[in-house]
Scaffold this active site. Structure first.
Site, mmCIF file in Angstrom:
data_model
loop_
_atom_site.group_PDB
_atom_site.id
_atom_site.type_symbol
_atom_site.label_atom_id
_atom_site.label_comp_id
_atom_site.label_asym_id
_atom_site.label_seq_id
_atom_site.Cartn_x
_atom_site.Cartn_y
_atom_site.Cartn_z
ATOM 1 N N CYS A 12 -24.061 -43.473 23.928
ATOM 2 C CA CYS A 12 -23.749 -44.755 24.560
ATOM 3 C C CYS A 12 -22.239 -44.958 24.432
ATOM 4 C CB CYS A 12 -24.566 -45.917 23.983
ATOM 5 S SG CYS A 12 -24.234 -46.354 22.288
ATOM 6 N N CYS A 86 -23.244 -44.647 29.320
ATOM 7 C CA CYS A 86 -21.892 -44.174 28.989
ATOM 8 C C CYS A 86 -21.084 -43.918 30.244
ATOM 9 C CB CYS A 86 -21.920 -42.938 28.092
ATOM 10 S SG CYS A 86 -22.634 -41.483 28.824
ATOM 11 N N CYS A 90 -19.819 -39.271 30.471
ATOM 12 C CA CYS A 90 -20.766 -38.290 29.939
ATOM 13 C C CYS A 90 -20.576 -36.945 30.624
ATOM 14 C CB CYS A 90 -22.202 -38.756 30.151
ATOM 15 S SG CYS A 90 -22.629 -40.194 29.180
#
Length: 141
Positions: A12, A86, A90
């Site tokens: 996250c 995220c 990511c």
């Protein structure tokens, strides 16, 4: 999976709430059957105290954890990557199983708002464990 123990990475943004709670549940419920990792695209300075309190209520201590920065190596060496908001930070690699769990962000929330997020994470982690368990273990349940 690449080894006898699959590795799961929870990601996250701040690695202070959702991903830490998920890692805590998978560590506790997985009983060493899974390698558990968590990281954030922009890690906070410390873990969300409401997340620590919510997990303590269910007997899981995450107070010693600290937010970690997400690196491409961590992603590339994981079997399953579970993102929790995220965004574009990511990294994506071929051959890795990705899932996105749509969860409210507990940042800045009080314990009453964090409890339902915690409970939702637990249900998702339990489903993940069922999915990762070898067929012979599932038959014995």
């Amino acid at each position: 999976m690449s080894s006898s123990r699959p590795s799961v990475l929870f990601v996250c943004v701040h690695n202070a709430g959702r991903s830490q709670m998920a890692a805590g549940f998978l560590t506790a419920l997985g009983q060493d059957s899974v390698e558990v990792r968590s990281a954030g695209s922009a890690p906070a300075d410390s873990i969300n105290p409401a997340a620590v309190e919510a997990m303590a209520e269910v007997g899981i201590d995450i107070s010693a954890q600290s937010p970690k920065i997400l690196t491409p190596d961590t992603v590339e060496s994981s079997d399953v990557v579970i993102t929790m908001g995220c965004g574009d930070a990511c990294p994506v690699f071929p051959g890795i199983s990705y899932r996105d769990w749509a969860l409210d962000d507990p940042a800045g929330q009080g314990i009453d708002a964090v409890r339902p997020i915690r409970d939702q994470i637990r249900r998702l982690v339990e489903g993940l464990l069922d999915e990762l368990a070898p067929a012979d273990q599932q038959a014995g349940r």
